[in-house]
Design a protein around this motif. Structure first.
Motif, PDB file in Angstrom:
ATOM      1  N   ALA A  12       0.830  -1.200   0.000  1.00 42.01           N
ATOM      2  CA  ALA A  12       0.000   0.000   0.000  1.00 42.01           C
ATOM      3  C   ALA A  12       0.868   1.254   0.000  1.00 42.01           C
ATOM      4  O   ALA A  12       0.539   2.256  -0.662  1.00 42.01           O
ATOM      5  N   ARG A  13       1.991   1.218   0.703  1.00 39.39           N
ATOM      6  CA  ARG A  13       2.911   2.371   0.695  1.00 39.39           C
ATOM      7  C   ARG A  13       3.516   2.570  -0.692  1.00 39.39           C
ATOM      8  O   ARG A  13       3.679   3.708  -1.150  1.00 39.39           O
ATOM      9  N   LEU A  14       3.845   1.477  -1.369  1.00 41.16           N
ATOM     10  CA  LEU A  14       4.354   1.579  -2.732  1.00 41.16           C
ATOM     11  C   LEU A  14       3.309   2.189  -3.664  1.00 41.16           C
ATOM     12  O   LEU A  14       3.627   3.018  -4.521  1.00 41.16           O
ATOM     13  N   PHE A  15       2.060   1.769  -3.496  1.00 39.74           N
ATOM     14  CA  PHE A  15       0.978   2.316  -4.317  1.00 39.74           C
ATOM     15  C   PHE A  15       0.816   3.817  -4.087  1.00 39.74           C
ATOM     16  O   PHE A  15       0.728   4.608  -5.041  1.00 39.74           O
ATOM     17  N   CYS A  16       0.785   4.234  -2.818  1.00 36.73           N
ATOM     18  CA  CYS A  16       0.629   5.658  -2.513  1.00 36.73           C
ATOM     19  C   CYS A  16       1.827   6.467  -3.012  1.00 36.73           C
ATOM     20  O   CYS A  16       1.651   7.585  -3.530  1.00 36.73           O
ATOM     21  N   SER A  17       3.025   5.904  -2.873  1.00 33.04           N
ATOM     22  CA  SER A  17       4.212   6.618  -3.343  1.00 33.04           C
ATOM     23  C   SER A  17       4.201   6.758  -4.859  1.00 33.04           C
ATOM     24  O   SER A  17       4.547   7.811  -5.400  1.00 33.04           O
ATOM     25  N   ALA A  18       3.794   5.699  -5.575  1.00 33.38           N
ATOM     26  CA  ALA A  18       3.730   5.771  -7.033  1.00 33.38           C
ATOM     27  C   ALA A  18       2.699   6.794  -7.488  1.00 33.38           C
ATOM     28  O   ALA A  18       2.943   7.577  -8.422  1.00 33.38           O
ATOM     29  N   ALA A  19       1.526   6.801  -6.833  1.00 35.20           N
ATOM     30  CA  ALA A  19       0.493   7.763  -7.216  1.00 35.20           C
ATOM     31  C   ALA A  19       0.930   9.195  -6.919  1.00 35.20           C
ATOM     32  O   ALA A  19       0.697  10.112  -7.719  1.00 35.20           O
ATOM     33  N   LEU A  69       4.070  10.310  -6.723  1.00 36.32           N
ATOM     34  CA  LEU A  69       5.146  10.657  -7.653  1.00 36.32           C
ATOM     35  C   LEU A  69       4.599  10.962  -9.045  1.00 36.32           C
ATOM     36  O   LEU A  69       5.055  11.907  -9.708  1.00 36.32           O
ATOM     37  N   GLN A  70       3.619  10.181  -9.492  1.00 38.42           N
ATOM     38  CA  GLN A  70       3.030  10.429 -10.809  1.00 38.42           C
ATOM     39  C   GLN A  70       2.298  11.761 -10.845  1.00 38.42           C
ATOM     40  O   GLN A  70       2.318  12.474 -11.857  1.00 38.42           O
ATOM     41  N   ARG A  71       1.673  12.124  -9.721  1.00 39.90           N
ATOM     42  CA  ARG A  71       0.955  13.398  -9.688  1.00 39.90           C
ATOM     43  C   ARG A  71       1.915  14.574  -9.746  1.00 39.90           C
ATOM     44  O   ARG A  71       1.606  15.612 -10.328  1.00 39.90           O
ATOM     45  N   ARG A  72       3.106  14.431  -9.152  1.00 39.10           N
ATOM     46  CA  ARG A  72       4.047  15.547  -9.100  1.00 39.10           C
ATOM     47  C   ARG A  72       4.920  15.641 -10.351  1.00 39.10           C
ATOM     48  O   ARG A  72       5.232  16.745 -10.809  1.00 39.10           O
ATOM     49  N   THR A  73       5.332  14.497 -10.900  1.00 42.11           N
ATOM     50  CA  THR A  73       6.287  14.510 -12.005  1.00 42.11           C
ATOM     51  C   THR A  73       5.721  13.955 -13.295  1.00 42.11           C
ATOM     52  O   THR A  73       6.344  14.104 -14.343  1.00 42.11           O
ATOM     53  N   GLY A  74       4.574  13.273 -13.246  1.00 41.00           N
ATOM     54  CA  GLY A  74       4.031  12.655 -14.440  1.00 41.00           C
ATOM     55  C   GLY A  74       4.582  11.256 -14.636  1.00 41.00           C
ATOM     56  O   GLY A  74       5.482  10.806 -13.918  1.00 41.00           O
ATOM     57  N   GLY A  75       4.056  10.549 -15.632  1.00 40.30           N
ATOM     58  CA  GLY A  75       4.500   9.191 -15.894  1.00 40.30           C
ATOM     59  C   GLY A  75       3.324   8.275 -16.159  1.00 40.30           C
ATOM     60  O   GLY A  75       2.151   8.673 -16.045  1.00 40.30           O
ATOM     61  N   ASN A  76       3.654   7.053 -16.525  1.00 35.06           N
ATOM     62  CA  ASN A  76       2.643   6.052 -16.848  1.00 35.06           C
ATOM     63  C   ASN A  76       2.268   5.307 -15.575  1.00 35.06           C
ATOM     64  O   ASN A  76       2.891   4.299 -15.212  1.00 35.06           O
ATOM     65  N   LEU A  77       1.258   5.803 -14.882  1.00 37.23           N
ATOM     66  CA  LEU A  77       0.864   5.203 -13.611  1.00 37.23           C
ATOM     67  C   LEU A  77       0.248   3.826 -13.815  1.00 37.23           C
ATOM     68  O   LEU A  77       0.442   2.928 -12.991  1.00 37.23           O
ATOM     69  N   SER A  78      -0.501   3.622 -14.882  1.00 38.81           N
ATOM     70  CA  SER A  78      -1.135   2.322 -15.106  1.00 38.81           C
ATOM     71  C   SER A  78      -0.086   1.218 -15.257  1.00 38.81           C
ATOM     72  O   SER A  78      -0.251   0.116 -14.714  1.00 38.81           O
ATOM     73  N   GLN A  79       1.009   1.506 -15.946  1.00 35.99           N
ATOM     74  CA  GLN A  79       2.069   0.511 -16.089  1.00 35.99           C
ATOM     75  C   GLN A  79       2.755   0.244 -14.761  1.00 35.99           C
ATOM     76  O   GLN A  79       3.111  -0.904 -14.444  1.00 35.99           O
ATOM     77  N   LEU A  80       2.929   1.272 -13.947  1.00 37.19           N
ATOM     78  CA  LEU A  80       3.499   1.076 -12.612  1.00 37.19           C
ATOM     79  C   LEU A  80       2.603   0.186 -11.753  1.00 37.19           C
ATOM     80  O   LEU A  80       3.091  -0.676 -11.010  1.00 37.19           O
ATOM     81  N   LEU A  81       1.296   0.387 -11.849  1.00 37.03           N
ATOM     82  CA  LEU A  81       0.371  -0.426 -11.062  1.00 37.03           C
ATOM     83  C   LEU A  81       0.380  -1.879 -11.520  1.00 37.03           C
ATOM     84  O   LEU A  81       0.296  -2.794 -10.692  1.00 37.03           O
ATOM     85  N   VAL A  82       0.494  -2.103 -12.825  1.00 37.52           N
ATOM     86  CA  VAL A  82       0.582  -3.476 -13.329  1.00 37.52           C
ATOM     87  C   VAL A  82       1.861  -4.144 -12.822  1.00 37.52           C
ATOM     88  O   VAL A  82       1.845  -5.309 -12.392  1.00 37.52           O
ATOM     89  N   SER A  83       2.965  -3.424 -12.859  1.00 35.10           N
ATOM     90  CA  SER A  83       4.230  -3.975 -12.348  1.00 35.10           C
ATOM     91  C   SER A  83       4.135  -4.263 -10.859  1.00 35.10           C
ATOM     92  O   SER A  83       4.632  -5.301 -10.382  1.00 35.10           O
TER      93      SER A  83
END
Length: 320
Positions: free
Chosen positions: A215-222, A224-238
């Motif tokens: 859950a911490r990884l999920f919140c950190s990825a979301a 980070l994506q909100r601040r810098t951008g990126g492919n969040l869907s691919q991060l969630l799949v990984s």
């Protein structure tokens, strides 16, 4: 006729009273649910979600943390929140105190451990710890179920975002479609940020209720994506694939250590079962242990040695 009218009036009053009480209870429950959704830890600055430890907090002496009177209460509150038990800290402490008092009385009436003083010391601690142990057990089972549901939630979020939905809308969809307990946590997360709480604060509250590394990884990825951008869907799949790989590894470790865990259970239960069998088959063979003072000490030492052996074997076969 008067009796029938009297019975009818009493029945009518009971039905009306029960209906009013039910409506009041339902209204109070709805208010508490709304208050729970609105109860966020909003601060002037957003609370960052990070995987790194706070350097200043980690360098703080341990004695300063223990001196804070709110530390124990906050930990118990988090424990109840993570176990999803509708108790308050005061209720938990009251139950522990009542059971400790009962254990004190039992130790005074039945001094089965060495002598009366030892029984009056051990029984209250053992009885008072039962509510906390129960809450911890419920918490462990709930966190295990939450961890099992996280890969499906990550896949759902990734598919929803690929379909063109916004991240906040995807969170609400996960909360509505995923079963409890993780679906309820995502609904709470959606309600908090939908009612005006910053996303970082909503994530911080989510991590307080779901203290899992995934859950911490999920919140950190979301975040980070909100601040810098990126492919969040691919991060969630990984992330979903990583969680499933770890489940497979945990299953292999559990299968490999199954023989050792079974041996630990048998070695722990065998002396107690043997003693109970002797008490049924040949009571005179073992009655001397209870009558002789040295025998009581030997029984106490045997119980302590069994407990220590169980803990040691459990630590050996537990692989993180």
């Amino acid at each position: 006729m008067k009796t029938i009218v009297f019975i009818f009036l009493n029945f009518f009053v009971l039905v009306v009273g029960a209906t009013l009480l039910f409506n009041r209870f339902r209204e109070k429950r709805q208010r508490s649910q709304v208050a729970k959704m609105l109860r966020t830890e909003a601060k002037p600055e957003a609370v960052p979600v990070s995987l790194l430890r706070d350097k200043e907090r980690s360098q703080e002496p341990a004695g300063n943390k223990d001196k804070n009177p709110m530390t124990v209460a906050r930990r118990l509150e988090d424990l109840l929140l993570q176990a999803d038990i509708a108790w308050t800290v005061s209720r938990l402490l009251t139950m522990a105190g009542c059971l400790a008092l009962l254990g004190f009385v039992m130790g005074a009436v039945f001094p089965v451990l060495l002598n009366r003083a030892v029984s009056m010391l051990v029984f209250p601690f053992a009885a008072g710890a039962l509510p906390v142990l129960y809450v911890r057990r419920v918490r462990g089972k709930r966190l295990e179920k939450l961890e099992q549901q996280l890969p499906d939630a990550m896949d759902f979020l990734a598919r929803s975002m690929r379909a063109g939905h916004a991240f906040s809308i995807s969170i609400g969809m996960v909360g509505n479609d995923l079963p409890a307990p993780l679906g309820r946590e995502f609904r709470t997360l959606y309600n908090e940020q939908n009612l005006g709480a910053p996303l970082e604060t909503a994530f911080a509250n989510f991590l307080r209720r779901v203290p899992l590394i995934d859950a911490r990884l999920f919140c950190s990825a979301a975040t980070l994506q909100r601040r810098t951008g990126g492919n969040l869907s691919q991060l969630l799949v990984s992330l979903s694939e990583i969680i499933r790989d770890r489940f497979r590894l945990k299953g292999q470790v559990k299968a490999a250590s199954g023989h050792a865990r079974m041996t630990a259970g048998i070695l722990t239960a065998l002396p107690a079962l043997t003693m109970c069998a002797f008490m049924v088959v040949a009571p005179s063979y073992i009655s001397g242990l209870w009558e002789d003072p040295d025998g009581k000490k030997l029984v106490g030492a045997a119980i302590a040695a069994q407990a220590v052996g169980k803990l040691v074997i459990g630590r050996i076969v537990k692989v993180k």
